[in-house]
Design an enzyme around this catalytic site. Structure first.
Site, PDB file in Angstrom:
ATOM      1  N   LYS A  78       1.686 -35.788 -30.775  1.00  0.00           N
ATOM      2  CA  LYS A  78       0.991 -35.728 -32.066  1.00  0.00           C
ATOM      3  C   LYS A  78      -0.501 -35.600 -31.780  1.00  0.00           C
ATOM      4  CE  LYS A  78       0.734 -38.431 -36.383  1.00  0.00           C
ATOM      5  NZ  LYS A  78       1.142 -39.695 -37.027  1.00  0.00           N
ATOM      6  N   SER A 153       3.148 -39.022 -41.389  1.00  0.00           N
ATOM      7  CA  SER A 153       2.192 -38.060 -40.924  1.00  0.00           C
ATOM      8  C   SER A 153       2.597 -37.374 -39.617  1.00  0.00           C
ATOM      9  CB  SER A 153       0.828 -38.729 -40.729  1.00  0.00           C
ATOM     10  OG  SER A 153       0.934 -39.799 -39.822  1.00  0.00           O
ATOM     11  N   SER A 177       5.039 -43.430 -40.619  1.00  0.00           N
ATOM     12  CA  SER A 177       4.784 -42.051 -40.192  1.00  0.00           C
ATOM     13  C   SER A 177       5.602 -41.513 -39.049  1.00  0.00           C
ATOM     14  CB  SER A 177       3.295 -41.894 -39.847  1.00  0.00           C
ATOM     15  OG  SER A 177       2.550 -41.950 -41.041  1.00  0.00           O
TER      16      SER A 177
END
Lengths: 486, 94, 474
Positions: A78, A153, A177
């Site tokens: 990420k 996210s 997330s």
């Protein structure tokens, strides 16, 4: 079977046996990315050349027979994990050109194992969001149904794993997330106990809630990833000074005698009936496997979203104050004064959701409002922790849905922030309490969209969590998962 | 009304954010909705309840007073939007 | 209308650790800009702080040295504001739970002793430095100093005059130096002081409106600035005006305070506990461990000087003003066993010749001063010659024995040597001899003077007296 379809456990076996090289595996993933990422849009940057070099290094080590568990395994990261020399944007214009001069501790650990880092994947800007739609560069799409959200996210992480672009990814979870995108994309995603995985190098959103965790195709791979990234780090003051166990030791059959709690507050109205059906089925699977099912209560569940959106935003407003255009990141150059520089930089560098949360957080901490908002929320947070402690006296793990609904269309919930926040209700409390949680694929909706099942455990009881998750996965017989995307 | 436009403007200034007239409108409405929602915390009696700052009760995370390597200056300045090889340059502080 | 001055002082002392408070970068002063930085003190995304244990130890030391309470649990907080020398957009400090509270120090002004309370002390990180360009409308940011550990010391508003303020400052400074936890250099910025000052009619309990004074970078400036501000405020109040609460900068060139360009609004720092730093828990064992390492503090040392060396209080007070001075005195006194004489030498010759410079720059070592005093005691040189020797020692750094030998300044105490010259003088001055023998005994000083001339001042005066008396008798 294409190498990119292998799980970590499967690939490791073949790498060790010599029937597969890391270069072949990495090449396979890179080709897969080239084929499908134009549709999935998970990756912000693919470091093909570097990855192949890493693969070659890994192959050398594999040949010597001294390989660590993740040696030669390709992964995505990420884009809020600092990678030395590789641009790290956090999905924001503010850091569009930011190149960290250091690696996050987890990245160091992965490199230390000889893992192959394929690239950085898309995310909600500064990890604030539940759909990755606030990413300034591209919005990842659900590999099971393009045009639908992959969650947030860590949407890019989930999409890259679900689309078989890589066997695993590292994401971050502040209010769900990792678990939510894992659920929406039909993969496994775990948020460890707070303090188990070092946050050094994780760009902070809400410091007392953030945790890094793995997204994988199955529970076994998740345990392997957890082994690699967990452990005390002297560079993180909130890192726990405890021996971390071998998590794969919990990947064993048998849940006889284990108590699985069903929190009644998680099954209220607003829960999609298909989601409810999937979770109910999961409960039956565990009951058949010998687990004892008990009803428990988490009475303050209803207040979690309110607590979260005061504490997380308050911490975020402070953590994001460093983005001021002075020593790194974006700076609006058309300015004539310092004040203008600050305001134009931050107004153009940040997207709407980030600005909204900074405003709420600033307000919650401001003179005259601190007691009513931030302090009050911190006190209710203690009550929420007490709820969990009480529940875990009656059971080993909790079972529940992850998200009230399956994935929705991109753009569908863009205009209603509060509605978006409320959809986090089932995952948020784990972050508030610091307990671990894992999302396991549970089934599909009629429309073919994945629905996940969440398990939550007591602090540092990932062993119970992994055991129940593994047995649930076995009982559901859903693996392997292959979205039809090509 | 939980928050007025004027208050939002003040908060925006504190946070060094500039909102256009349109943004101010939208933000005020949205913030008002959200703040009205979080007010439900008032339903709970929290007298005598400890505020929770950390997820667990660790303490005394120390390091020894030893000097370790700093970044080379060019690396420290490398991400600077405006720097002259020695320092970061900003519009003059009055 | 009589007004009472109420002053509170806020001191920021840079702690003498090798590395910064939250990272391992060096705290050494004077490095090239931005060469002592790392992801942590630069505030790079993803970086995290880890507390330097020595900072806690130093804070506890200062707390113990001022009779304060050490808070067993203390926590860091974030003080949020925007400024280019503050890379994280917040300063990590302590708010609700500071490490030290409720201390006090004793000061003495014009013979009057008073106790000044210390409200609190807390640990925090320093910010960077801004340098303003003279021509271009830009400023330069040097982040070397960010993360240097500071101890903020806040006094109660117990101070009642600018003199008391200076005395309090000196006392805190002395203690910090005694503990050797701070360099105490106001010019270099390792010891900074801001003041809050207000006036109120004598007898009124309510405090008047206060102003904050900044930019005073020497003890003298602090006193001057406060004296100026007392006058300024009194003038306004006497005319029935009101004081504006504001921050004023002391302008040392123009000897006045100037209003800072008004900042738009009072800062709302939005303090909240720093989630990246876990609480500091201090147990009794740790406190006792540190207490055992405390050096003798100024008060105790002063009393010991009075007792052990039989010095008057005035001497003891001056000599214990700084640790360096007190150490110097003891070394010198032990070298010659003449404490009062050493004290006199230090308070007169040494202080005068130092001309306000630091003792560390003095070329005369403590033992050397001791030797010098000893040489006078044993008659090797006269007291008068000793002063000359001392000046040479100050200039050249040479020891007393060397100087005396090189310049042949040794006191002549050889009887037979002197006797020869005495007889010659008597022979050369028949008139004075007759007058002396006739009753003008004052002429002894003439004869001794002659001897001094002929021996370049090196004759032992007592011996000279004795010989002349002996030769002129009968």
């Amino acid at each position: 079977m294409n190498p990119y379809e292998l799980t970590i456990a499967e690939a490791t076996k073949q790498l060790a046996a010599g029937s597969l090289s890391s270069r072949e595996l990495t090449q396979s993933c890179l080709e897969r990315i080239e084929a499908v990422d134009i549709k999935v849009k998970a990756f912000l940057v693919v470091n093909a050349e570097q990855a192949l070099l890493q693969a070659d290094e890994a192959d050398k080590i594999l040949a010597c027979g001294e390989a660590k568990p993740l040696c030669g395994i390709p992964l995505s990261l990420k884009d809020l994990l600092c990678t030395k020399g590789v641009v790290t944007t956090c999905g924001s214009r503010m850091l569009e050109n930011f190149i960290p001069p250091y690696d996050a501790t987890v990245v160091e650990k992965l490199k230390g194992q000889g893992a192959v880092l394929l690239g950085k994947v898309a995310m909600d800007e500064f990890a604030m969001g539940s759909t990755s739609e606030s990413c300034a560069f591209r919005v990842p799409e659900n590999p099971w149904k393009l045009g639908f959200v992959s969650g947030g996210s860590s949407g890019g992480s989930a999409a890259s794993v679900a689309a078989l672009e890589c066997p695993a990814s590292l994401g971050s979870d502040t209010g769900g997330s990792i678990r939510q995108p894992a659920s929406l994309c039909g993969i496994v995603g775990m948020k460890p106990t707070y303090g188990l995985v070092s946050r050094y190098g994780l760009v902070a959103f809400a410091s007392s809630l953030d945790q890094i965790g793995p997204l994988t195709r199955d529970v076994t791979d998740c345990a392997l990833m957890m082994n690699a990234i967990s452990g005390y780090d002297a560079k993180d003051s909130t890192s726990v000074r405890q021996e971390t166990p071998d998590f794969t030791a919990s990947i064993i059959e048998g849940v006889q005698g284990m108590r699985v709690g069903v929190p009644r507050e998680y099954f209220g109205e607003g829960l999609d009936p298909e989601v409810k059906a999937v979770v109910t089925h999961g409960i039956e699977v565990l009951r058949d496997a010998g687990a004892e099912i008990v009803e428990v209560s988490l009475p303050r569940t209803d207040y979690c979203v309110a607590v979260y959106y005061l504490i997380a935003t308050a911490e975020a407003s402070s953590n994001l104050a460093r983005y001021d255009g002075v020593s790194y990141g974006f700076r609006d150059q058309e300015v004539h004064s310092l004040m203008e520089m600050y305001k134009e930089t931050r107004s153009h560098g940040f997207g709407a959701e980030v600005k909204r949360r900074i405003l709420i957080g600033t307000y919650a901490l401001s003179a005259g409002y601190y007691d009513a908002y931030y302090k009050k929320a911190s006190q209710v947070r203690t009550l929420i922790l007490n709820d969990f402690n009480r529940a875990f006296e009656q059971c080993d793990v909790l079972i529940s849905p992850v998200v009230p609904t399956p994935a929705w269309k991109i753009g569908e919930k863009a205009d209603n922030p509060l509605a978006m926040y409320l959809s986090d209700v089932l995952t948020i409390s784990a972050n508030l309490a610091g307990i671990p949680g894992i999302s396991v694929p549970g089934g599909f909706s009629r429309d073919g969209l994945p629905i996940g099942i969440q398990l939550q455990g007591a602090h540092f009881r990932e062993d119970s969590l992994f055991k129940v998750a593994y047995n649930l996965e076995r009982g559901l017989k859903l693996l392997p998962q292959r979205p039809g995307i090509t | 009304m939980k928050i007025t436009k004027e208050e939002v403007e003040k908060v925006a200034h504190l946070a060094r954010l500039h909102l256009s007239a349109e943004e101010l409108e939208t933000m005020t409405t949205q913030l008002d909705t959200i703040l009205s929602y979080v007010a439900k915390l008032d339903e709970l009696d929290t007298t005598g309840v400890q505020a929770m700052t950390h997820a667990f009760s660790e303490s005394n995370a120390f390091r020894e007073d030893k000097v370790t390597d700093s970044l080379a200056r060019e690396d420290a300045l490398a991400n600077g939007p405006c720097q002259n090889g020695e320092a970061f340059v900003v519009p003059r502080v009055i | 209308m009589k007004f009472e001055t109420v002053i509170g002082l806020e001191i920021h002392a840079q702690l003498k650790t090798e590395s910064k408070i939250f990272c391992g970068c060096s705290t050494k002063f004077g490095a090239p800009p931005n060469s002592h930085t790392c992801p942590v003190c630069l505030g790079l995304p993803g970086s995290l702080p880890v507390l330097n244990k020595k900072v806690v130890e130093f804070a506890i030391k200062m707390g113990l040295a001022t009779g304060s309470d050490i808070n067993r649990i203390n926590q860091f907080a974030r003080k949020n504001y925007f400024y280019p020398d503050l890379p994280k957009g917040y300063q990590t400090s302590q708010f609700d739970l500071p490490i030290v509270e409720h201390g006090e120090v004793e000061i003495e002004v014009d013979g009057k002793k008073r106790v000044i309370g210390i409200t609190r002390m807390h640990m925090e990180e320093d910010a960077g430095k801004l340098i303003h360009d003279d021509r271009e409308p830009v400023s330069y940011v040097d982040l070397n100093r960010t993360g240097t550990p500071l101890l903020e010391i806040v006094s109660e508003p117990d101070i009642r005059s600018p003199e008391e303020a200076a005395a309090y400052l000196r006392k805190i400074h002395a203690i910090l130096r005694y503990l050797d936890i701070c360099d105490g250099n106001m010019q270099e910025g390792s010891f900074r002081c801001d003041a809050n000052i207000s006036l109120r009619p004598v007898g009124q309990e309510k405090l008047g409106t206060r102003t904050e004074l900044k930019n005073m970078n020497s003890f003298r400036n602090v006193q001057s600035a406060l004296e100026y501000e007392v006058r300024r405020q009194r003038d306004i109040l006497m005319e029935g005006g009101t004081i504006v609460q504001e921050t004023l900068l002391w302008n040392p060139d123009r000897n006045c305070t100037e209003s800072m360009r008004s900042k738009d609004d009072a800062h709302d720092y939005r303090y909240f506990p720093c989630p990246d730093l876990v609480p500091v828990r201090i147990d009794d064992a740790w406190i006792e461990e540190i207490r055992a390492t405390l050096p003798e503090l100024p008060e105790a040392r002063k009393l010991r000087f009075i007792q052990e060396y039989e010095l008057p209080e005035h001497d003891a007070s001056l000599l214990t003003n700084s640790r360096e001075l007190a150490d110097y005195f003891e070394t010198a006194a032990k070298a010659c066993n003449q404490p009062k004489k050493v004290s006199n030498w230090m308070m007169t010759e040494l202080m005068r010749e130092l001309k306000g410079e630091e003792l560390s720059t003095c070329k005369v070592g403590a033992e050397q001063l001791g030797s010098l005093v000893n040489m006078v005691e044993t008659g090797t040189i006269s007291g008068k010659i000793a002063k000359t020797v001392f000046l040479e020692m100050m200039a050249s750094g040479k020891g007393p024995e060397t100087v005396v030998e090189e310049q042949n300044l040794g006191q002549v105490s050889n009887e037979s040597e002197l006797l020869t010259i005495v007889r010659r003088i008597i022979a050369d001055n028949p008139g004075q001899v007759t007058d002396f023998k006739g009753g003008k005994t004052k002429l002894m000083s003439y004869f001794v003077g002659q001897l001094m001339q002929k021996t370049k001042g090196q004759a032992n005066p007592a011996l000279a007296n004795k010989l002349f008396t002996q030769e002129l008798a009968g």
